[in-house]
Design a protein around this motif. Structure first.
Motif, mmCIF file in Angstrom:
data_model
loop_
_atom_site.group_PDB
_atom_site.id
_atom_site.type_symbol
_atom_site.label_atom_id
_atom_site.label_comp_id
_atom_site.label_asym_id
_atom_site.label_seq_id
_atom_site.Cartn_x
_atom_site.Cartn_y
_atom_site.Cartn_z
ATOM 1 N N GLU A 103 -34.105 17.788 30.293
ATOM 2 C CA GLU A 103 -34.937 16.677 30.989
ATOM 3 C C GLU A 103 -35.288 15.614 29.934
ATOM 4 O OE1 GLU A 103 -35.948 17.132 33.762
ATOM 5 O OE2 GLU A 103 -35.386 19.253 34.209
ATOM 6 N N GLY A 105 -36.733 11.177 29.803
ATOM 7 C CA GLY A 105 -36.840 9.954 30.558
ATOM 8 C C GLY A 105 -37.720 9.144 29.804
ATOM 9 N N THR A 146 -36.192 8.214 34.825
ATOM 10 C CA THR A 146 -36.026 9.653 34.286
ATOM 11 C C THR A 146 -34.547 10.130 33.912
ATOM 12 O OG1 THR A 146 -35.812 10.126 36.628
ATOM 13 C CG2 THR A 146 -38.068 10.116 35.714
ATOM 14 N N GLN A 148 -32.119 13.718 33.818
ATOM 15 C CA GLN A 148 -31.820 15.106 33.828
ATOM 16 C C GLN A 148 -30.351 15.256 33.803
ATOM 17 O OE1 GLN A 148 -33.374 17.409 37.265
ATOM 18 N NE2 GLN A 148 -33.748 15.478 38.193
ATOM 19 N N ASP A 197 -41.781 13.480 38.412
ATOM 20 C CA ASP A 197 -40.786 14.078 37.590
ATOM 21 C C ASP A 197 -40.439 15.562 37.892
ATOM 22 O OD1 ASP A 197 -42.640 16.286 35.541
ATOM 23 O OD2 ASP A 197 -43.680 14.635 36.609
ATOM 24 N N THR A 198 -38.998 16.054 37.516
ATOM 25 C CA THR A 198 -38.747 17.208 38.282
ATOM 26 C C THR A 198 -39.534 18.195 37.917
ATOM 27 O OG1 THR A 198 -36.449 16.231 37.872
ATOM 28 C CG2 THR A 198 -36.668 18.770 38.320
#
Length: 476
Positions: A103, A105, A146, A148, A197-198
């Motif tokens: 993660e 960003g 962001t 990933q 966000d994830t």
């Protein structure tokens, strides 16, 4: 940043030479004045003159230092970075730290004339590979919002949410990424919903799944992006075994994943344009496992409505617990009403109820009277990428607005689920269903073949609507 700038500035040797000469001159003058003060009768006057000379020398040195040591830098490296480049350069450091965690960003400031893109590319699992991508994006004045990372056996899949200048084309972005070492690059337009966000998005989807079992297919679709999801039952509506099964841990095959459905059968997820990563597979399995642990569940909300003639009805969610009441309603319906609804042998109508009332295949709304008798059912069925609506109203309760009310609520549920359209399969002589669809006041598409009418309501304002397939829908 200060030390980096200082390291790039040239050394001013002339300034050092002048300061050294001034120091020697001051020492020589002080020595001469000291000798004169000690051997001459007018020593105090000479001492005052030396003080004035020292003050003048100090003032000159201060002026000279301010002029030359604090002048603005002339080299271009010290100039301010262009808009977007600074944010992306900072992202390279943050992304380098996020490469091992999955993660990361940096949110760039909003500006006019920009476009949001989602980009996924595969790079070698080597130091500096991610930094090369960030440098290429910085050269295009693209901000990384962001990031990933999806580790693979060989290499890493990096997924970006980007804010780019509106003039930047996807082809140019893809070429730059390929030159920076990215392979199998995939780019598509994003919107404001992708700014979440994830971790927050995954928690939200898990909450929705925990509250309603019918949310699982929708949650999987929103988690994995554009994909087609099919719930394949272990037993068909005719009672025959379908042979659909999957191991407990599931199966991942490039662009297809098969997960064991807690209610029996298989949940198939297909994405033909992009292979699934092990990280995505693990997230999907976690959602399915959550659904299995919680068991059957349906929100128990009810709305009491008053019909024009004064009768009160209750609209609520239904599930397999209403199977007996639904079969009793079938027994009270005429052959013509059942034939308009199921488009097949009326004797087989009861077989469909277990499938229709399962929250795995969609959502069902039931209408019951004040005495608790079920008089109408409305179904919203997940059909891969599309959504089907279907209605059944008992004969004695037709023409009272119940079908229109159910259809309006079903379409609202489809919009809430993010569906682009909803279609109904009926017969051309079913004027009640046609009137209910027209009452939605939505753009409608009509297609008819061999007496089967497919009416598609577009729930969004997009001009490019997905073509319908009336023959295949009628067959299903």
């Amino acid at each position: 940043m200060t030390s980096a700038k200082s390291a790039r500035r040239p050394h001013h040797w002339r300034r050092d030479l002048i300061e050294l000469a001034a120091l020697f001159t001051a020492v020589a003058v002080a020595d001469a004045i000291a000798n004169l003060v000690g051997h001459q009768p007018d020593g105090p006057y000479l001492l005052m003159a030396s003080a004035v000379a020292l003050v003048a020398t100090a003032a000159f040195h201060t002026w000279w230092a301010r002029r030359h040591s604090h002048a603005p830098p002339s080299d271009e490296a010290d100039a301010a970075p262009p808009v977007g480049a600074g944010a992306t350069a900072g992202t390279a450091t943050a992304a380098g730290g996020a490469e091992g965690t999955g993660e990361g960003g940096v949110a760039g400031a909003g500006e006019a004339g920009t476009t949001l893109w989602r980009m996924r590319t595969t790079v070698l699992d080597a130091p500096g590979s991610l930094a090369a991508l960030c440098t290429a994006l910085a050269g295009l004045r693209v901000d990384i919002l962001t990031l990933q990372t999806h580790p693979l056996a060989e290499g890493t899949v990096d997924e970006f949410l980007l804010r780019a200048p509106a003039t930047l084309q996807a082809q140019e972005l893809s070429r730059k990424i390929a030159a920076a070492g990215g392979a199998s690059t995939w780019i598509e337009r994003a919107d404001a919903h992708d700014l979440v966000d994830t971790p927050t998005r995954v928690l939200s989807l898990a909450t929705r799944t925990a509250l309603d079992a019918a949310e699982l297919p929708l949650a999987l679709r929103q988690l994995l992006g554009r994909c087609t999801i099919h719930s394949l039952p272990a037993v068909s509506v005719t009672g025959r075994a379908t042979g659909q099964s999957a191991p407990v841990e599931g199966v991942l095959e490039e662009t297809v994943m098969r997960l064991r459905d807690p209610s029996g059968g298989v949940i198939s997820v297909e994405r033909p344009y992009l292979p699934f990563t092990p990280t995505e597979f693990a997230r999907a399995r976690a959602l399915v496992e959550l659904d299995a642990r919680l068991g059957p569940r349906v929100p128990r909300s009810e709305d009491v409505l008053t019909l024009p003639e004064g009768n009160e009805i209750t609209v609520r969610r239904a599930d397999r617990g209403d199977l007996a009441a639904a079969r009793a309603m079938h027994d009270r319906c005429s052959q013509d009403t059942l034939g308009l609804r199921y488009h097949g042998p009326v004797a087989d109508a009861d077989r469909y109820l277990d499938h229709l009332l399962s929250p795995r295949f969609g959502r069902t709304l039931a209408v019951q009277t004040a005495s608790g008798r079920l008089v109408a059912l409305g179904h919203l069925l997940w059909d891969g990428d599309e959504t089907e609506v279907a209605l059944l109203v008992e004969d004695d309760w037709q023409r009272r607005g119940i079908g229109s009310e159910l259809l309006r609520r079903l379409v609202a549920l489809a919009e809430e689920a993010g569906c682009d359209s909803a279609y109904a399969v009926t017969q051309s002589r079913n004027t009640g269903m046609v009137a209910a669809m027209r009452a939605l006041e939505l753009p409608l598409d009509y297609q008819i073949e061999e007496g089967t009418l497919v009416i598609t309501a577009r729930l969004t304002s997009e001009e490019a609507a997905r073509p319908s397939a009336p023959t295949e829908r009628a067959r299903r």
